[in-house]
Structures are given as C-alpha cells and as structure tokens.
Design an enzyme around this catalytic site. Structure first.
Site, short mmCIF file in Angstrom:
data_model
loop_
_atom_site.label_atom_id
_atom_site.label_comp_id
_atom_site.label_asym_id
_atom_site.label_seq_id
_atom_site.Cartn_x
_atom_site.Cartn_y
_atom_site.Cartn_z
N GLU A 1 -2.43 -15.40 39.03
CA GLU A 1 -2.58 -16.31 37.93
C GLU A 1 -2.39 -15.83 36.53
OE1 GLU A 1 -4.35 -16.57 40.65
OE2 GLU A 1 -4.97 -18.56 41.21
N LYS B 1 20.70 -22.01 43.47
CA LYS B 1 22.05 -22.34 43.66
C LYS B 1 23.09 -21.54 43.26
CE LYS B 1 20.00 -27.22 43.21
NZ LYS B 1 18.69 -27.20 42.46
N THR C 1 17.18 -24.32 38.43
CA THR C 1 16.61 -23.71 39.88
C THR C 1 17.31 -22.48 40.01
OG1 THR C 1 17.96 -25.29 41.10
CG2 THR C 1 15.89 -25.72 40.87
N ARG D 1 14.39 -19.16 46.08
CA ARG D 1 14.22 -20.70 45.52
C ARG D 1 13.17 -20.44 44.62
NH1 ARG D 1 16.77 -23.40 49.58
NH2 ARG D 1 16.42 -25.30 48.62
N ASP E 1 19.06 -30.13 32.18
CA ASP E 1 18.66 -29.54 33.51
C ASP E 1 19.94 -28.93 34.11
OD1 ASP E 1 18.24 -28.83 36.13
OD2 ASP E 1 17.15 -30.72 36.41
N TYR F 1 -2.03 -12.34 44.32
CA TYR F 1 -2.47 -13.29 43.52
C TYR F 1 -2.24 -12.96 42.21
CZ TYR F 1 -4.01 -17.60 46.00
OH TYR F 1 -4.08 -18.76 46.54
N1 DSN Z 1 18.48 -31.09 46.37
C1 DSN Z 1 19.45 -30.47 45.22
C2 DSN Z 1 20.85 -31.17 45.16
O1 DSN Z 1 21.31 -31.31 46.27
O2 DSN Z 1 21.22 -31.67 44.04
C3 DSN Z 1 18.92 -30.91 43.97
O3 DSN Z 1 17.31 -30.85 44.06
#
Ligand code: DSN
Length: 419
Positions: free
Chosen positions: A57, A231, A228, A237, A201, A55
C-alpha cells in the site's frame, strides 16, 4: 523455485485439468474477441511470481509496510516506462483493472451528481462510461452521445451541441465496439469551449497507440488517458492512468487509498515488462500488422456480402450485423462460430431492437490472431470460415468441418509461450 504446476497437479487435479483444458482451447482455436490477446510469455512468469506475496500500500518511497526494496524498483520502472511510451507527464500503474481505473478518475475529478458526456453503450461506448446499471451511473450524471446514420460515425457537431446543453465536467471519448479512429483535436476543442476536462479511455487500442499506428490523445492535449494493459498491449490484467502532472496527486489519492488497498505487485511487474517490450521495434511491426489484418478481414467479409457497422474499420475491430447478413442473431452466430473453433462475442449494434443477450451482431478483432503470426493470407481464410459457418449455423457437420480446418491452421501458428 520448484515446479508450481506439479504442486497444483497433485493438490487440485480438478483445477489443474481445467487449466490444461483452457490451454488446449486457446491453442486449438482462433481468438477473435477484440479485447482479448495472448500475453507476452514473460507475463506468465511475473504473474506467477513471488510478488504475489507482497503487500505494498502506498507508492514508491512512501509505503505503509516494510520490505519494499524490490516492489519500489518494479513500480518505479513501470511508471517511468509508461510515461515514456505514452509521452505522459504522470502515470499510475496500480489500478487492478479497467473498471476501478475509470472509477478512480471519476472519484478524483468529480463530485457526486456532476455531469460526464460519454458515448452510448450500444453505439460503441463502454459499461464503465456510466451505463445506468453501473455504480458510477448511479453516482454521477452521465449524458450520452451517439453515432449517426447513414455512415454510423460520431457526429461531432452533435457532441458539441450536447456539451453546450449539458455543461459536463468531463468530456469522455473511447469505445469498446466503435471501429473508427477518433478526432481527438475535435474532442479537446469541445471540452475547451465549456471548460471541461478531456478524457480518453483507450483500453482497446492502447497497444496500437504504443506501437505508433493510432493517434495518442495525450499528443492532442488530453488531460487524462486510461488504458487496460491486457488487450492490444499484451500485458497482465491491469490498468494504467496517464494524466497531466497537475492532476497526478488527486489521481494517485483516488486510486490509493480512495478505491483500492494493496496493489497487485505481480501485475505491476508484468506491466513493467510489457511496457519495455511494447517499446521495441518488433511491437511497432505487430501493431501495423494488427491493422492490416483488420482491414483485410473487413474487405473479405464485405466481398462475401456481409453488412459491417460503419461499413468497415480503421482500427483492430469490426462489427457484423448478423441478422442482415445471415438472418441469425448474435447469440446463434457466437454459438455456431464457437463450434467451428472461432471465438467471438455477440454484440449490440446502434439502437439495437434486440436485447443484449440476443443482439443483432457479433464483434471481431485481430490482436490475438496477429500475436500468433497470422497475416493477410490467413485473414482471407478466416473470413471464408466465418461466412461458411454462419450460412450453416445449425448444421453440426458443416461446423465440425470448419473446426477441423481451423485446428489444422492453428497447429502451424503456435501461441507464444504455450509451446
Ligand atoms: N470486456 C471488454 C471488452 O470486451 O470490450 C472491456 O471491458
């Protein structure tokens, strides 16, 4: 450490078998979902590491629990690497994933009822940009801009007019199915004219910005950029919030304690490693190849007569109108391609007359295929398989034949880290 896989195999053979099955699926099929990728092998090590036990925090140097020598070290490294790679004044590396990441920004910068101008979901926007079914869509007032016929691109004059009419607190750009580059300077100017914050984003293209092949909105003076990490960046993640120094304290406060409790420090460790690897020259070559592969795939599909939304791509993704191209809806196309060993997702197209679970198209992308080493020659082959499969979408024998060829190609391009 003892073999953790061996523990799992003995104590839960069902989950173990599913994991082995998934590994085989990833090895033997081609992944074309543009938001997916194969993580750097180092990320499997950090994700399954002892940091999962801890943990933490708070933030480095000001935590609510003891024993933070090493958590502080990895989070500080992750923050420094994020700031350097993206040329950001401030970075928060704790968001658990994309949805809490964007929610934290809204909570930091808005009061309930405030207006945000964002891209319409069916035109390429994202669920977390205020879709009416999302919690944020109920708390804040999201108004939407769309793409325009005939070229299917964003009409910046219409965005500016919408901004003047609705006076949003945030002008938000970013997308999950828009295959074109964005004009960040134009978005910045639209926000400036009405005194709004400019937010991007870039979750889909974070790796391509890190690799220097797509523009970085922070270079255009954006206030906030979110991405994120799993990707095109190939990390675990998770989410990153990058922002101007003046917004740092309120963003940090909104992530913790506003939205989240203990950060997932195993993911933070993976993000730190990812940001180091994404700063290497090899990653720049990878990002270049992702774009080359997407362009080749688009060219080949067009050559076969496919209708692509916006006519092509300038990033890593493309959207095929399968109804116009093959007379099958997106669900049928997704199922047929699955049987052929090609994983895609069904996709709504702008102002789609069909429902989201039976939409008019599919979405494809090249980050994962590029990670396993496929290049332009293989993209021509992939386009050919897609067309063969979709022209024979209800012919199980034809789909099996494509699948055998896909498996043969996959055996020559192993997934890094999966042996
Ligand atoms: N699920 C992702 C996408 O496929 O674009 C984004 O959250």
């Amino acid at each position: 450490m003892q073999s953790t896989l061996e523990f799992l195999r003995c104590s839960d053979p069902d989950i173990y078998a599913a994991m082995i099955g998934e590994e085989q699926r990833q090895r033997e099929g081609l992944e074309l979902i543009p938001s997916e990728n194969y993580a750097f092998p180092e990320v499997y090590a950090t994700n399954g590491s002892v940091f999962t036990n801890k943990y933490a925090e708070g933030y480095p140097g000001r935590r609510y629990y003891g024993g933070q020598t090493f958590t502080d070290r990895i989070e500080t490294l992750a923050i420094e690497r994020a700031r350097q790679l993206f040329r950001a004044e401030h970075a928060n590396v704790q968001p658990l994933s994309g949805s809490p990441m964007n929610q934290a920004v809204y909570m930091a910068c808005l009061e309930p009822g405030d207006t945000v101008l964002a891209m319409d979901l069916s035109h390429g926007g994202h669920l977390t940009h205020g879709a009416p079914v999302s919690a944020m869509g109920r708390i804040f007032n999201f108004v939407r801009y769309k793409t325009s016929p005939p070229d299917g691109r964003i009409d910046y004059d219409a965005v500016a007019a919408a901004a003047r009419a609705t006076r949003p607190r945030i002008v938000l750009c970013g997308h999950s199915s828009y295959p074109r580059e964005l004009d960040y300077a134009r978005f910045r100017a639209i926000a400036d004219e009405i005194g709004a914050l400019a937010m991007a984003d870039v979750s889909h293209i974070g790796g391509l910005i890190a690799g220097g092949v797509l523009a970085n909105p922070l270079d255009a003076g954006f206030d906030i950029v979110t991405t994120t990490t799993h990707k095109s960046l190939r990390g675990p993640r998770g989410g990153l919030i990058l922002c101007k120094a003046s917004l740092g304290p309120q963003i940090d406060q909104a992530v913790f304690p506003g939205m989240q409790g203990g950060p997932h420090m195993n993911a933070v460790a993976g993000i730190a490693v990812t940001l180091k690897l994404a700063a290497q020259p090899e990653f720049r070559k990878y990002a270049q190849q992702v774009l080359r592969n997407a362009h080749t795939l688009a060219d080949e599909l067009r050559r076969h007569g496919c209708t692509l939304i916006t006519g092509g791509t300038e990033n890593h993704l493309l959207v095929i109108d399968t109804v116009r191209s093959f007379d099958v809806d997106g669900r049928v196309a997704e199922t047929a391609l699955d049987a052929a060993g090609l994983t895609v997702n069904k996709q709504v197209i702008p102002d789609d007359p069909r429902p989201p679970l039976r939409p008019s198209g599919i979405r494809l992308g090249t980050p994962a295929m590029t990670t396993r080493g496929l290049g332009e020659a293989q993209m021509k082959q992939v386009a050919d398989w897609i067309v063969r499969a979709l022209r024979a979408a209800s012919d199980a024998d034809a789909l099996r034949a494509v699948n055998a060829e896909v498996r043969d190609l996959c055996s020559r391009f192993p997934v890094p880290g999966l042996g």
